[in-house]
Design a protein around this motif. Structure first.
Motif, PDB file in Angstrom:
ATOM      1  N   LEU A 102       0.804  -1.214   0.000  1.00 28.21           N
ATOM      2  CA  LEU A 102       0.000   0.000   0.000  1.00 28.21           C
ATOM      3  C   LEU A 102       0.838   1.265   0.000  1.00 28.21           C
ATOM      4  CD1 LEU A 102      -2.775  -0.955   2.549  1.00 28.21           C
ATOM      5  CD2 LEU A 102      -2.957  -0.866   0.078  1.00 28.21           C
ATOM      6  N   TYR A 118     -12.089   2.270   5.763  1.00 29.76           N
ATOM      7  CA  TYR A 118     -10.626   2.102   5.760  1.00 29.76           C
ATOM      8  C   TYR A 118     -10.034   2.517   7.095  1.00 29.76           C
ATOM      9  CZ  TYR A 118      -9.307   0.267   1.262  1.00 29.76           C
ATOM     10  OH  TYR A 118      -9.084  -0.593   0.212  1.00 29.76           O
ATOM     11  N   ARG A 121     -10.080  -7.617   4.334  1.00 28.17           N
ATOM     12  CA  ARG A 121      -9.769  -7.205   5.696  1.00 28.17           C
ATOM     13  C   ARG A 121     -10.934  -7.503   6.628  1.00 28.17           C
ATOM     14  NH1 ARG A 121      -5.930  -7.099   9.305  1.00 28.17           N
ATOM     15  NH2 ARG A 121      -6.183  -5.447  10.845  1.00 28.17           N
ATOM     16  N   TYR A 160     -11.145  -0.642   9.439  1.00 28.15           N
ATOM     17  CA  TYR A 160     -10.570  -1.964   9.193  1.00 28.15           C
ATOM     18  C   TYR A 160      -9.098  -1.945   8.807  1.00 28.15           C
ATOM     19  CZ  TYR A 160     -15.353  -3.739   9.273  1.00 28.15           C
ATOM     20  OH  TYR A 160     -16.622  -4.073   9.654  1.00 28.15           O
ATOM     21  N   MET A 161      -8.657  -0.875   8.146  1.00 25.45           N
ATOM     22  CA  MET A 161      -7.279  -0.832   7.660  1.00 25.45           C
ATOM     23  C   MET A 161      -6.411   0.114   8.479  1.00 25.45           C
ATOM     24  SD  MET A 161      -7.694  -2.835   4.981  1.00 25.45           S
ATOM     25  CE  MET A 161      -6.270  -2.608   3.937  1.00 25.45           C
ATOM     26  N   HIS A 162      -7.051   0.930   9.346  1.00 25.19           N
ATOM     27  CA  HIS A 162      -6.340   1.944  10.125  1.00 25.19           C
ATOM     28  C   HIS A 162      -5.568   2.895   9.213  1.00 25.19           C
ATOM     29  CE1 HIS A 162      -7.491  -0.417  13.588  1.00 25.19           C
ATOM     30  NE2 HIS A 162      -6.871  -1.474  13.094  1.00 25.19           N
ATOM     31  N   LEU A 185      -9.671  -5.294  -1.172  1.00 18.27           N
ATOM     32  CA  LEU A 185      -8.895  -5.111   0.058  1.00 18.27           C
ATOM     33  C   LEU A 185      -9.798  -4.957   1.272  1.00 18.27           C
ATOM     34  CD1 LEU A 185      -5.999  -2.733  -1.020  1.00 18.27           C
ATOM     35  CD2 LEU A 185      -5.755  -4.997   0.000  1.00 18.27           C
ATOM     36  N   LEU A 186     -10.847  -4.169   1.123  1.00 21.23           N
ATOM     37  CA  LEU A 186     -11.749  -3.933   2.243  1.00 21.23           C
ATOM     38  C   LEU A 186     -12.493  -5.205   2.625  1.00 21.23           C
ATOM     39  CD1 LEU A 186     -12.763  -1.754   4.149  1.00 21.23           C
ATOM     40  CD2 LEU A 186     -14.504  -1.159   2.455  1.00 21.23           C
TER      41      LEU A 186
END
Length: 303
Positions: A80, A116, A147, A119-121, A143-144
């Motif tokens: 990323l 994001y 995750r 879930y992805m911080h 990706l989302l």
């Protein structure tokens, strides 16, 4: 659930108990002894197989194991970039120099930023993360979803629990993949789909605006996948997933074609237990069909 998001994380994240499996015997074409394939749902526990006599009998006939990739090569890397403006490895050319926020509406953009963060911080609204703004809408969605599904993962893994068990016996454990798998590979195949950026954006917006409903559908789809595995219903499994395999033909096909000569070499050395995700079994370019086309007999071991 948008079917195009399922395959990217297929068979990874739901935990059930098993009373059967997708186990296949490989014989013929000069093999002195049979080898076996166990198609897995990766993050089911390997201990489930301890109560399945068909698997235990097959394993007792083998002398080595091959898995998709060994622990040193199992980390799935999401490239990323970093919040310093570095370019991500997976970029696309949006029309007229636009980015993700130019092709989705304001409501969807707010949800994307929120999810994001959750879930992805990652704070996508922060320009220090601008390097992410040009990955494809399909990549954002995959990706989302991946995750989110990771929250349902079992800490163990059937593939690697089995590998550790046979290593304790002194078995050789080989690897079918060349190197660790990167999410970038999924994105590369996603780019090859006959979809425009606008079509991908429409799909992403529909996904975001019905996020809770899509989450429920994700779980339902995985429960169905595990049900077919638990009952050893290979035909049902194929019927359930063949649409996804056909949408992403290269994602599995390319790896399967690389695996085939390695599998043949391993089987000629000694009886081998191959352990990999069940999605690799099915379809015109699945491992079963490739082995049969190479002259081997492949039959399911049923209770």
């Amino acid at each position: 659930m948008n079917k195009k998001t399922i395959l990217s994380v297929i068979s990874f994240f739901v935990v059930f108990s098993a009373n059967a499996q997708l186990l296949f015997r490989i014989s013929g074409n000069g093999l002195e002894k049979p080898s076996y394939i166990l198609g897995t749902i990766h993050n089911l526990s390997g201990s489930l197989l301890d109560s399945i006599p068909e698997y235990l009998e097959a394993e007792s006939q083998c002398q080595q194991m091959y898995v998709e990739h060994k622990p040193s090569a199992t980390t799935m890397v999401v490239s990323l970039g970093e919040p310093d403006g570095k370019q991500v490895q997976q970029e696309v050319d949006y029309p007229d120099g636009k980015n993700i926020f130019d092709v989705i509406d304001e409501e969807s953009a707010e949800i994307l930023v929120e999810k994001y963060n959750e879930y992805m911080h990652i704070n996508l609204s922060d320009t220090t993360w601008k390097s992410l703004w040009k990955i494809t809408p399909a990549a954002f969605q995959n990706l989302l979803t991946s995750r989110f599904l990771a929250l349902y993962r079992n800490k163990g893994s059937m593939d690697y629990e089995l590998m550790e068990k046979v290593q304790e016996r002194g078995w050789n454990v080989g690897q079918l993949d060349d190197e660790r798998i990167k999410w970038n590979e999924l994105f590369e195949y996603q780019e090859k789909l006959p979809q425009t950026i606008e079509e991908q954006a429409d799909s992403l917006m529909a996904f975001l605006k019905d996020y809770e409903g899509r989450k429920q559908q994700v779980v339902k789809d995985y429960e169905s996948t595990c049900k077919y595995w638990r009952t050893g219903d290979y035909e049902g499994f194929v019927s359930h997933l063949i649409q996804n395999v056909n949408i992403f033909p290269g994602l599995l096909r390319d790896r399967n074609e690389k695996w085939l000569p390695r599998m043949i070499t391993a089987m000629c050395e000694k009886p081998t237990m191959f352990v990999f995700g069940s999605a690799h079994l099915i379809g015109e370019h699945g491992i079963i069909q490739l082995l049969r086309a190479s002259g081997y007999e492949v039959e399911q071991v049923k209770r």
